[in-house]
Design an enzyme around this catalytic site. Sequence first.
Site, PDB file in Angstrom:
ATOM      1  CE  LYS A  42      -3.638   2.554   0.613  1.00  0.00           C
ATOM      2  NZ  LYS A  42      -4.543   2.585  -0.670  1.00  0.00           N
ATOM      3  CG  ASN A  98       2.921   2.717  -4.653  1.00  0.00           C
ATOM      4  OD1 ASN A  98       2.724   3.715  -4.163  1.00  0.00           O
ATOM      5  ND2 ASN A  98       2.714   2.186  -5.638  1.00  0.00           N
ATOM      6  CB  CYS A 129      -2.405   9.121  -6.188  1.00  0.00           C
ATOM      7  SG  CYS A 129      -4.023   9.033  -5.388  1.00  0.00           S
ATOM      8  CG  ASN A 191      -2.148   4.986 -10.485  1.00  0.00           C
ATOM      9  OD1 ASN A 191      -3.387   4.656 -10.076  1.00  0.00           O
ATOM     10  ND2 ASN A 191      -1.464   5.501  -9.634  1.00  0.00           N
ATOM     11  N   GLY A 243      -2.560  -2.709 -15.320  1.00  0.00           N
ATOM     12  CA  GLY A 243      -4.155  -2.103 -15.930  1.00  0.00           C
ATOM     13  C   GLY A 243      -4.771  -3.113 -16.211  1.00  0.00           C
ATOM     14  N   GLY A 244      -5.754  -3.808 -15.809  1.00  0.00           N
ATOM     15  CA  GLY A 244      -6.844  -4.543 -16.289  1.00  0.00           C
ATOM     16  C   GLY A 244      -6.671  -6.043 -16.425  1.00  0.00           C
ATOM     17  N   GLY A 265      -4.275  -5.902 -10.019  1.00  0.00           N
ATOM     18  CA  GLY A 265      -4.830  -4.815  -9.100  1.00  0.00           C
ATOM     19  C   GLY A 265      -6.388  -5.400  -8.931  1.00  0.00           C
TER      20      GLY A 265
END
Lengths: 304, 243
Positions: A42, A98, A129, A191, A243-244, A265
């Site tokens: 996190k 991170n 972010c 992101n 991503g995905g 994710g």
Amino acid sequence: MKVRLKDIILKNPVIPASGTCGFGVEMSEWMDLNILGAISIKGTTREARQGNARPRIAECGATGMLNAVGLQNPGVEEVVRHEIPELRRLYDGPIIANVSGFSIEEYAYVCERIDKETDATILEVNISCPNVHNGGMAFGTSPEAAAEVTGAVKAATRKPVFMKLSPNVTDITSIARACVDAGADGLCLINTVLGMRIDIRHRKPVLANRYGGYSGPGVLPIALRMVNQVSKACPGTPIIGCGGVSSEEDVIEMMMAGASAVEIGAAGLRNPKACQTIIEALPRAMKELKIEHLEDIIGIVNNE
Amino acid sequence: MKQNKWHLLSNERIAERVWKMVLTGDVSGIVPGQFVELLVPGHYLRRPISVCDVDGDRLTLIYKTVGQGTVIMSQMRPDEKLDLLTCLGNGYDMSKAEDEVLLIGGGVGVPPLIYLAKKLREGGKRVHVVIGFNTKSEVFSEEMFLNLGCGVDVCTIDGSYGKHGVVTDVLKKSAPYYFACGPMPMLRAIVQTIGTNGQMSMEERMGCGVGICVGCSIETKNGMKRVCKEGPVFDVECLMLNV
């Protein structure tokens, strides 16, 4: 299935993505952490943060979700004293810490603390972010600011630095190039994609934060395109594709686009064992596709 | 957390927009106050639903159709296979209950109190239940509590069934230790009426339901807590309900 990020060897390319696996320890309840290629914990800031107001989560049909958690975390001192050592007791693979910040000094400070106090393997610097005002994405949308953060962080640590990039830009290659020129050891992208949902019955945004980051299968094509563009713009720089990605075939596709490793994710929020399922299914998919070593396919679509 | 395939036995409407689903599968480890997360076709995130009852290898869920996901749930037919995460969250701590216990529920917050009432009765407690609904067509569960040997007060806001009014109209200041679940205005009114000597279930939009995304975190007197992990049941004393 072994892959490399700079000189760090991962037993496989599958990494739970920051923000979707807590500090790693949480997942040990249902998964042996040591099967994972690496773990990206996190996002951490200097001070503890409560994050945004709720609701922070909005679903997007079958294609994914929005989140506007807003970097809730216990602050870097708690992370170096408690969270990373706790994870290390259960897990002997690479830990990706991170890091987020609201100023260049904060990024450098947090990286320095993690470098000095822990055996985290890689620093993943989040300049992307979308969910906090001035919280990182401002640094990830201009090549100059991205380079400045990269330079400051590199001066603060000797650990490999991977800059995590935002897709919410016109030309991601210029940001990527600026980071690499400023000394980044690698890149992580993408992101989440800035998005919105509206509650049509109450005529207001679903998220208390109004906008949030879109993730899930719907962003895979965007991530593939950007990873591929960056792989061409920054040859030789390792990329963590994110991503995905939801299946072993998506992992392979992301690597063919140019990624050396892959973060999972949103899929892990839908199925907490997603990483394990994918790792277990990879050998068979490789065999079917006649892939002997995963490293052979990295960026293979660029060889046309 | 456990992930298993479940077999749907029945799925029927029991009140206005309220449905009852009975499934068979691995019920081991489920305690009152916990929830399950159910995968719904065509939707990315799972639906968190409170555990209403466990009987043998049967799990009962009572849910309200509030959006597309729960409407699809209501259309599921017997014999379908469902993917569930179970044993989620922290349930009610029954060790704090004295011989006499008060359960307070509102609307679709009532279901978790049913399994709790069953376990409290098995433990020999005297259980009084006060449940509130908007109107007669939404009332459910009265008979289930009566069958468990609980005293039951039912209230409706429009007076169309039971006592006219809200649950706090029935509560006395000298109430015993309580367990409550329902909408936030009701929870606040309970604290104003009988104080903080009890436990409450919180409800929040969730991402994962298993503690890894912190999407559902709330601020408590002991810091940020995940409704899906440290909750959904909290000691009322720790909550910040802005009463």
